[in-house]
Write an enzyme that holds these catalytic residues in place. Structure first.
Site, mmCIF file in Angstrom:
data_model
loop_
_atom_site.group_PDB
_atom_site.id
_atom_site.type_symbol
_atom_site.label_atom_id
_atom_site.label_comp_id
_atom_site.label_asym_id
_atom_site.label_seq_id
_atom_site.Cartn_x
_atom_site.Cartn_y
_atom_site.Cartn_z
ATOM 1 N N ASP A 183 0.833 -1.209 0.000
ATOM 2 C CA ASP A 183 0.000 0.000 0.000
ATOM 3 C C ASP A 183 0.867 1.258 0.000
ATOM 4 O OD1 ASP A 183 -2.394 1.447 0.116
ATOM 5 O OD2 ASP A 183 -2.418 1.446 2.308
ATOM 6 N N ARG A 228 -10.047 10.366 -11.828
ATOM 7 C CA ARG A 228 -9.470 10.376 -10.478
ATOM 8 C C ARG A 228 -8.909 9.020 -10.084
ATOM 9 N NH1 ARG A 228 -13.921 11.442 -6.680
ATOM 10 N NH2 ARG A 228 -12.236 11.469 -5.169
ATOM 11 N N LYS A 229 -9.122 8.022 -10.918
ATOM 12 C CA LYS A 229 -8.722 6.660 -10.553
ATOM 13 C C LYS A 229 -7.300 6.345 -11.042
ATOM 14 C CE LYS A 229 -12.573 5.189 -12.376
ATOM 15 N NZ LYS A 229 -13.720 4.398 -12.863
HETATM 16 C C1 3VV Z 1 0.040 6.418 5.902
HETATM 17 C C2 3VV Z 1 0.456 7.734 5.244
HETATM 18 C C3 3VV Z 1 1.711 8.178 5.311
HETATM 19 C C4 3VV Z 1 2.242 9.348 4.672
HETATM 20 C C5 3VV Z 1 3.640 9.333 4.544
HETATM 21 C C6 3VV Z 1 4.277 10.057 3.499
HETATM 22 C C7 3VV Z 1 5.460 9.422 3.050
HETATM 23 C C8 3VV Z 1 5.452 9.247 1.591
HETATM 24 C C9 3VV Z 1 5.960 7.969 1.178
HETATM 25 C C10 3VV Z 1 5.194 7.074 0.675
HETATM 26 C C11 3VV Z 1 3.742 7.310 0.565
HETATM 27 C C12 3VV Z 1 2.988 6.442 1.499
HETATM 28 C C13 3VV Z 1 1.664 6.098 0.993
HETATM 29 C C14 3VV Z 1 0.811 5.517 2.071
HETATM 30 C C15 3VV Z 1 -0.358 4.819 1.522
HETATM 31 C C16 3VV Z 1 -1.365 4.593 2.572
HETATM 32 C C17 3VV Z 1 -2.639 5.104 2.071
HETATM 33 C C18 3VV Z 1 -3.735 4.823 2.990
HETATM 34 O O1 3VV Z 1 -3.630 4.032 3.889
HETATM 35 S S1 3VV Z 1 -5.147 5.692 2.709
HETATM 36 C C19 3VV Z 1 -6.180 5.067 3.968
HETATM 37 C C20 3VV Z 1 -7.021 3.925 3.507
HETATM 38 N N1 3VV Z 1 -8.039 4.366 2.585
HETATM 39 C C21 3VV Z 1 -9.128 5.006 3.018
HETATM 40 O O2 3VV Z 1 -9.344 5.236 4.184
HETATM 41 C C22 3VV Z 1 -10.102 5.426 1.954
HETATM 42 C C23 3VV Z 1 -11.539 5.280 2.403
HETATM 43 N N2 3VV Z 1 -12.419 5.550 1.246
HETATM 44 C C24 3VV Z 1 -12.698 6.811 0.876
HETATM 45 O O3 3VV Z 1 -12.301 7.772 1.509
HETATM 46 C C25 3VV Z 1 -13.507 6.960 -0.341
HETATM 47 O O4 3VV Z 1 -14.240 5.814 -0.609
HETATM 48 C C26 3VV Z 1 -12.625 7.293 -1.602
HETATM 49 C C27 3VV Z 1 -11.820 8.585 -1.336
HETATM 50 C C28 3VV Z 1 -11.650 6.153 -1.917
HETATM 51 C C29 3VV Z 1 -13.517 7.511 -2.822
HETATM 52 O O5 3VV Z 1 -14.567 8.340 -2.444
HETATM 53 P P1 3VV Z 1 -14.951 9.626 -3.295
HETATM 54 O O6 3VV Z 1 -16.261 10.107 -2.762
HETATM 55 O O7 3VV Z 1 -13.830 10.603 -3.288
HETATM 56 O O8 3VV Z 1 -15.093 9.146 -4.798
HETATM 57 P P2 3VV Z 1 -16.163 8.146 -5.471
HETATM 58 O O9 3VV Z 1 -16.979 8.958 -6.415
HETATM 59 O O10 3VV Z 1 -16.858 7.344 -4.468
HETATM 60 O O11 3VV Z 1 -15.191 7.195 -6.317
HETATM 61 C C30 3VV Z 1 -14.453 7.717 -7.401
HETATM 62 C C31 3VV Z 1 -14.381 6.655 -8.464
HETATM 63 O O12 3VV Z 1 -13.643 5.551 -7.923
HETATM 64 C C32 3VV Z 1 -14.439 4.349 -7.936
HETATM 65 N N3 3VV Z 1 -14.162 3.611 -6.718
HETATM 66 C C33 3VV Z 1 -14.082 4.080 -5.463
HETATM 67 N N4 3VV Z 1 -13.798 3.120 -4.619
HETATM 68 C C34 3VV Z 1 -13.669 1.985 -5.326
HETATM 69 C C35 3VV Z 1 -13.364 0.649 -4.999
HETATM 70 N N5 3VV Z 1 -13.118 0.256 -3.736
HETATM 71 N N6 3VV Z 1 -13.304 -0.248 -5.999
HETATM 72 C C36 3VV Z 1 -13.523 0.118 -7.291
HETATM 73 N N7 3VV Z 1 -13.842 1.391 -7.670
HETATM 74 C C37 3VV Z 1 -13.904 2.301 -6.691
HETATM 75 C C38 3VV Z 1 -15.871 4.867 -7.964
HETATM 76 O O13 3VV Z 1 -16.757 3.895 -8.502
HETATM 77 C C39 3VV Z 1 -15.740 6.089 -8.854
HETATM 78 O O14 3VV Z 1 -15.640 5.636 -10.180
HETATM 79 P P3 3VV Z 1 -16.294 6.466 -11.393
HETATM 80 O O15 3VV Z 1 -15.629 7.831 -11.385
HETATM 81 O O16 3VV Z 1 -17.760 6.568 -11.084
HETATM 82 O O17 3VV Z 1 -15.977 5.685 -12.629
#
Ligand code: 3VV
Length: 258
Positions: A183, A228-229
């Site tokens: 991730d 956005r995907k």
């Molecule tokens: C730990 C961080 C550290 C930072 C350090 C920096 C150092 C840098 C170094 C290295 C980088 C480190 C990187 C770390 C990585 C870790 C990341 C995480 O752990 S993130 C936490 C876990 N994830 C959540 O908590 C999301 C929970 N979910 C949500 O908030 C929402 O569901 C969200 C944002 C994902 C989507 O919600 P909407 O309202 O913005 O958008 P909608 O319209 O629902 O979806 C947009 C499109 O995506 C599809 N979509 C959404 N979810 C889907 C799914 N699960 N499967 C398939 N399609 C999906 C939808 O069908 C839609 O598609 P169509 O545009 O209609 O074609």
């Protein structure tokens, strides 16, 4: 190089587990487990581009700089080698460091507090919150890792060494920790390619167990960006490429409110 992170305040519209129970394929899905980390932050973590300001009307591009913020007392760049690193991890680090010399690859610095990756953070305060992957104080007992990004290939590589406090099956790495590294690597690659993202879906096939103390490479590429995907693919291999530990695909969604 400086990776930016902004803390979110908006509650997600729909949880990943809601989506999965609504018909998503959850057979190999680890997204629900990973979202535990985000729940602790009340609304999740928004990962920002580093050294990037949002350009009006367009996606935030990745601006890579080799400049490092000045670290005040008590702050440390954890991506740098320490005495707990095995020779294999050190050798891989040296290999990728060499590749940074012509500018194709960049090493990402790594801090134990996520806000310290945020653009402009003065890094002068103490925070109780710790980055999940940097939450153990003693070198070597948890995750030792360093990430390198290749902009032209939209590729993020993370070399890592899991320590003894990350056990799942006796002597082997916990699968949730493997998922975390996938991730973080794929998510980091998505952030560097398109800007701030959330993990929406992560599918993992675990092929072989990872021995604690061994050295592995998570190698991730952004395959497609559709609105956005952001679609990514990641493979975790042994340090010498002889064994595949895991194969994964990840969907990351660009955050709309940054
Ligand atoms: C730990 C961080 C550290 C930072 C350090 C920096 C150092 C840098 C170094 C290295 C980088 C480190 C990187 C770390 C990585 C870790 C990341 C995480 O752990 S993130 C936490 C876990 N994830 C959540 O908590 C999301 C929970 N979910 C949500 O908030 C929402 O569901 C969200 C944002 C994902 C989507 O919600 P909407 O309202 O913005 O958008 P909608 O319209 O629902 O979806 C947009 C499109 O995506 C599809 N979509 C959404 N979810 C889907 C799914 N699960 N499967 C398939 N399609 C999906 C939808 O069908 C839609 O598609 P169509 O545009 O209609 O074609």
């Amino acid at each position: 190089m400086y990776v930016g992170v902004t803390w979110g305040t908006r509650a997600p519209a729909k949880s990943t587990s809601d989506r999965l129970s609504a018909g998503g394929n959850d057979r190999h899905t680890s997204a629900a487990m990973l979202s535990i980390c985000a729940r602790h932050t009340r609304g999740g973590i928004y990962l920002c581009n580093y050294l990037t300001t949002q350009r009006a009307g367009g996606p935030a591009p990745c601006h890579v700089s080799t400049s490092q913020p000045s670290l005040s007392k008590g702050h440390r760049d954890y991506s740098l080698p320490n005495a707990s690193w095995s020779q294999n991890l050190q050798d891989l680090y040296n290999k990728y460091q060499e590749l940074t010399k012509n500018g194709d690859w960049k090493r990402l610095p790594s801090y134990n507090t996520s806000v310290h990756h945020r653009e402009g953070d003065p890094m002068d305060g103490e925070r109780e919150n710790r980055l999940f992957t940097r939450n153990l104080d003693k070198d070597g007992v948890g995750l030792e890792y360093c990430m390198f990004y290749n902009k032209a290939e939209k590729r993020m590589v993370c070399i890592f060494q899991p320590g003894p406090y990350l056990e799942g099956p006796p002597g082997f790495l916990h699968g949730g920790c493997t998922a975390t590294m996938i991730d973080s690597t794929a998510g980091g690659g998505a952030v560097c390619t398109v800007g701030p993202v959330f993990t929406a879906n992560l599918n993992i096939d675990y092929r072989n167990p990872i021995l604690l103390g061994s050295t592995a490479i998570a190698d991730s590429t952004v395959e497609k960006v559709d609105g956005r995907k952001v679609y990514t693919r990641c493979t975790v291999r042994g340090h010498d490429d002889k064994v595949v530990y895991a194969e994964a695909t990840g969907l990351f969604i660009k955050s709309s409110n940054l």
